[in-house]
Design an enzyme around this catalytic site. Structure first.
Site, PDB file in Angstrom:
ATOM      1  N   CYS A  17       0.283   3.495   3.029  1.00  0.00           N
ATOM      2  CA  CYS A  17       0.926   2.940   4.229  1.00  0.00           C
ATOM      3  C   CYS A  17       2.406   3.304   4.264  1.00  0.00           C
ATOM      4  O   CYS A  17       2.952   3.634   5.325  1.00  0.00           O
ATOM      5  CB  CYS A  17       0.754   1.428   4.255  1.00  0.00           C
ATOM      6  SG  CYS A  17      -0.971   0.863   4.258  1.00  0.00           S
ATOM      7  N   CYS A  27       0.835  -1.212   0.000  1.00  0.00           N
ATOM      8  CA  CYS A  27       0.000   0.000   0.000  1.00  0.00           C
ATOM      9  C   CYS A  27       0.867   1.259   0.000  1.00  0.00           C
ATOM     10  O   CYS A  27       1.708   1.455   0.894  1.00  0.00           O
ATOM     11  CB  CYS A  27      -0.915  -0.020   1.230  1.00  0.00           C
ATOM     12  SG  CYS A  27      -1.798   1.520   1.519  1.00  0.00           S
TER      13      CYS A  27
END
Length: 422
Positions: free
Chosen positions: A22, A19
């Site tokens: 993230c 991600c």
């Protein structure tokens, strides 16, 4: 962790290794962990790969990445604020502490009031209103602080019609909850947890959707100090301050820097500076039908919206949803090509090329097959004619043969006649 987590208060980042958001949060999260440890906070900071421990992520209702949760006993509080170090730490300290914080003195009240732009205070003893206040606090502690105090702790300028009471302090003044005028306590606190005038961004606009209010926004360029930009901002601020009693239940006021976000939200091209009123519940919006010169013009525009005479644009109907799909697809393609032209050519050019080759092959195959069938049919027909009637040469020979036979017969007859004559 699963067995021992209830022994401590945990602030956990549920992430996925692939991600991008993230990865962007990771350095901020490391700073959060270091500062929380240095300040002696009882909150333990950690992160968990939700793809490797999917059962635990599912248990806590993790549906997207990154998801930040504060785990306190049997409760799990979602963080929905900006992903900055200060905001995350402020959230952790607020939720990890007491649900209702007492204010024992005027000095403490003044200290807390300086630290918080919006302050909810319960005044009075035990009552059904206090029970409701505690219930609402357990739900909305993720957004704001809740305090309790006795009446003598409040500033002298505060006048309460009766006790117990719930008071919100903000915008340099205070407002008392009235059950008959303001309805449910939870809805009232949810509406009043914002200041009367805000610097609106995409996240704030999303949060304002929970209030049910229409958002009056001055779309300006903060770097532009021209008269028109500052004038529209001042008009909105004056209306928010001077007409609060008239509009605060239905409208939230603020300004937004730049029109990129609002254009993508409305699928429109708004010029800067301008004023737009947005209904976040159904994506409708209103634009002034005349130039806003002063506060009176702005008030008239808002009243037109209230009485239904102002034209509503946008919405969440079927046509708008189709338009949204097309707009989002177009925006995605454009963003890919702008950020990485080569990647865009590969992602979209390769599939189109393959599809084009397939279509060409199918069309070519159909055409050749049709020609072959036509030629075969023509040849078969020609063979059939030749079989039935013979070739032209055979027909000519047959005619010549008949002509030869006829000539011989005539000659024989002529000879017989001559012999008879002799």
């Amino acid at each position: 962790f699963k067995e021992n987590r209830k022994d401590d208060i945990w602030l956990v980042d549920f992430y996925a290794p692939w991600c991008g958001h993230c990865k962007k949060l990771e350095p901020v999260w490391n700073e959060v962990g270091i500062e929380m440890k240095n300040m002696g906070s009882p909150v333990k900071v950690g992160k968990m790969d939700a793809t490797s421990f999917s059962s635990i992520a599912s248990e806590f209702g993790v549906r997207g990445y990154p998801t930040i949760k504060l785990l306190k006993g049997d409760l799990a509080y979602n963080y929905r604020g900006p992903r900055t170090k200060d905001d995350i730490i402020e959230f952790a300290n607020r939720v990890a502490g007491s649900l209702i914080r007492p204010l024992p003195s005027q000095h403490m009240f003044e200290h807390v009031q300086k630290r918080h732009r919006v302050l909810f205070v319960y005044v009075g003893g035990e009552s059904p209103l206090k029970e409701k206040y505690i219930e609402v606090a357990s739900e909305l502690i993720v957004y704001t602080y809740f305090f309790s105090a006795s009446e003598d702790v409040l500033p002298e300028y505060v006048t309460l019609p009766e006790l117990p009471a719930v008071v919100v302090f903000k915008d340099g003044t205070y407002f008392v909850y009235d059950e008959y005028e303001d309805g449910d306590l939870s809805s009232w606190i949810n509406r009043e947890r914002f200041q009367g005038y805000l610097n609106v961004d995409g996240f704030t606009l999303y949060e304002l959707g929970d209030t049910g209010k229409l958002v009056v926004i001055a779309v300006i360029d903060e770097k532009n100090s021209s008269v028109e930009h500052t004038r529209l901002k001042s008009i909105i601020q004056e209306v928010a301050r001077d007409y609060r009693d008239h509009f605060h239940r239905d409208f939230q006021f603020g300004h937004m820097d730049g029109n990129d976000y609002i254009n993508s939200l409305l699928m429109d091209d708004l010029t800067v500076p301008t004023i737009v009123v947005l209904n976040t519940s159904n994506q409708q919006y209103f634009l002034p039908d005349r130039h806003i010169e002063n506060t009176e013009d702005m008030v008239q525009f808002i009243n037109d919206i209230l009485d239904g005479t102002a034209e509503a644009r946008g919405g969440d109907g079927l046509l708008q949803r189709i338009k949204r799909i097309i707009y989002d697809a177009k925006s995605t393609v454009m963003s890919v090509f702008k950020s990485s032209p080569l990647l865009g050519c590969f992602l979209f050019g390769l599939p189109l090329g393959v599809i084009s080759i397939m279509c060409y092959g199918i069309c070519t195959a159909d055409t050749d097959g049709g020609v072959d069938e036509h030629e075969a049919a023509k040849k078969e027909s020609s063979d059939r004619e030749l079989t039935d009637e013979g070739s032209e040469e055979e027909q000519e020979e047959e005619k010549n043969g008949k002509h030869t036979e006829l000539s011989d017969g005539e000659l024989k007859q002529k000879d017989i006649l001559e012999k008879k004559k002799d």
